[in-house]
Design a protein around this motif. Structure first.
Motif, PDB file in Angstrom:
ATOM      1  N   UNK A  66       0.810  -1.186   0.018  1.00 18.54           N
ATOM      2  CA  UNK A  66      -0.067   0.103   0.100  1.00 18.54           C
ATOM      3  C   UNK A  66       0.740   1.126  -0.120  1.00 18.54           C
ATOM      4  N   UNK A  67       1.888   1.172   0.584  1.00 18.93           N
ATOM      5  CA  UNK A  67       2.667   2.206   0.859  1.00 18.93           C
ATOM      6  C   UNK A  67       3.399   2.822  -0.889  1.00 18.93           C
ATOM      7  N   UNK A  68       3.252   1.729  -1.486  1.00 13.74           N
ATOM      8  CA  UNK A  68       3.734   2.074  -3.093  1.00 13.74           C
ATOM      9  C   UNK A  68       2.797   2.481  -3.962  1.00 13.74           C
ATOM     10  N   UNK A  69       1.452   2.021  -3.341  1.00 12.37           N
ATOM     11  CA  UNK A  69       0.470   2.268  -4.389  1.00 12.37           C
ATOM     12  C   UNK A  69      -0.818   3.047  -3.869  1.00 12.37           C
ATOM     13  N   UNK A  70      -0.668   3.664  -2.832  1.00 12.14           N
ATOM     14  CA  UNK A  70      -1.890   4.503  -2.156  1.00 12.14           C
ATOM     15  C   UNK A  70      -2.428   5.361  -3.255  1.00 12.14           C
ATOM     16  N   UNK A  71      -1.504   6.172  -4.003  1.00 11.73           N
ATOM     17  CA  UNK A  71      -2.024   7.207  -4.943  1.00 11.73           C
ATOM     18  C   UNK A  71      -2.933   6.635  -5.898  1.00 11.73           C
ATOM     19  N   UNK A  72      -2.694   5.457  -6.261  1.00 10.15           N
ATOM     20  CA  UNK A  72      -3.456   4.848  -7.345  1.00 10.15           C
ATOM     21  C   UNK A  72      -4.833   4.464  -6.915  1.00 10.15           C
ATOM     22  N   UNK A  73      -5.073   4.089  -5.594  1.00 14.19           N
ATOM     23  CA  UNK A  73      -6.180   3.708  -5.133  1.00 14.19           C
ATOM     24  C   UNK A  73      -6.975   5.069  -5.214  1.00 14.19           C
ATOM     25  N   UNK A  74      -6.542   6.408  -4.931  1.00 12.56           N
ATOM     26  CA  UNK A  74      -7.276   7.446  -4.996  1.00 12.56           C
ATOM     27  C   UNK A  74      -8.069   7.389  -6.559  1.00 12.56           C
ATOM     28  N   UNK A  75      -7.276   7.078  -7.215  1.00 13.25           N
ATOM     29  CA  UNK A  75      -7.786   7.235  -8.815  1.00 13.25           C
ATOM     30  C   UNK A  75      -9.067   6.571  -9.172  1.00 13.25           C
ATOM     31  N   UNK A  76      -9.069   5.586  -8.266  1.00 12.28           N
ATOM     32  CA  UNK A  76      -9.969   4.232  -8.716  1.00 12.28           C
ATOM     33  C   UNK A  76     -11.050   4.463  -7.536  1.00 12.28           C
ATOM     34  N   UNK A  77     -11.094   5.132  -6.670  1.00 17.07           N
ATOM     35  CA  UNK A  77     -11.993   4.972  -5.441  1.00 17.07           C
ATOM     36  C   UNK A  77     -13.509   5.410  -5.554  1.00 17.07           C
ATOM     37  N   UNK A  78     -14.318   5.432  -4.690  1.00 17.69           N
ATOM     38  CA  UNK A  78     -15.757   5.620  -4.828  1.00 17.69           C
ATOM     39  C   UNK A  78     -15.878   7.101  -5.358  1.00 17.69           C
ATOM     40  N   UNK A  79     -15.181   8.081  -4.872  1.00 15.97           N
ATOM     41  CA  UNK A  79     -15.527   9.370  -5.056  1.00 15.97           C
ATOM     42  C   UNK A  79     -15.099   9.502  -6.613  1.00 15.97           C
ATOM     43  N   UNK A  80     -13.866   8.991  -6.961  1.00 12.03           N
ATOM     44  CA  UNK A  80     -13.394   9.209  -8.368  1.00 12.03           C
ATOM     45  C   UNK A  80     -14.360   8.546  -9.330  1.00 12.03           C
ATOM     46  N   UNK A  81     -14.861   7.502  -8.847  1.00 10.79           N
ATOM     47  CA  UNK A  81     -16.010   7.001  -9.854  1.00 10.79           C
ATOM     48  C   UNK A  81     -17.190   7.786  -9.928  1.00 10.79           C
ATOM     49  N   UNK A  82     -17.509   8.366  -8.772  1.00  8.33           N
ATOM     50  CA  UNK A  82     -18.670   9.064  -8.740  1.00  8.33           C
ATOM     51  C   UNK A  82     -18.585  10.062  -9.756  1.00  8.33           C
ATOM     52  N   UNK A  83     -17.592  10.909  -9.638  1.00  7.09           N
ATOM     53  CA  UNK A  83     -17.474  12.046 -10.533  1.00  7.09           C
ATOM     54  C   UNK A  83     -17.002  11.710 -11.930  1.00  7.09           C
ATOM     55  N   UNK A  84     -16.460  10.582 -12.570  1.00  5.35           N
ATOM     56  CA  UNK A  84     -16.279  10.075 -13.606  1.00  5.35           C
ATOM     57  C   UNK A  84     -17.731   9.642 -14.275  1.00  5.35           C
ATOM     58  N   UNK A  85     -18.446   9.390 -13.532  1.00  3.09           N
ATOM     59  CA  UNK A  85     -19.826   9.014 -14.027  1.00  3.09           C
ATOM     60  C   UNK A  85     -20.685  10.199 -14.178  1.00  3.09           C
TER      61      UNK A  85
END
Length: 51
Positions: free
Chosen positions: A28-47
C-alpha cells in the motif's frame, strides 16, 4: 513495479506474490495514490462527467 502491476488491474494477492511483499501494508505504501484514482469518489465524479 508495484504501481505498474496495480495500474494494470492485478489484484492484491497477485501483486504481493510478484513483488514478494509479505504484508499488504508494504504494498500500500507504494500504491496508495493509485487507489485514490479508482476509489468511490473518483468513480462518482467520472460517471457525472459522462452524463
Amino acid at each position: 513495479m508495484a504501481q505498474d502491476l496495480v495500474a494494470h488491474g492485478l489484484d492484491l494477492a497477485a501483486t504481493m506474490a510478484a513483488g514478494r511483499w509479505s504484508t499488504p501494508s508494504e504494498l500500500v505504501r507504494y500504491t496508495r495514490h493509485l487507489a485514490a484514482d479508482r476509489g468511490a469518489v473518483a468513480r462518482y465524479y467520472a460517471e457525472r462527467a459522462e452524463a
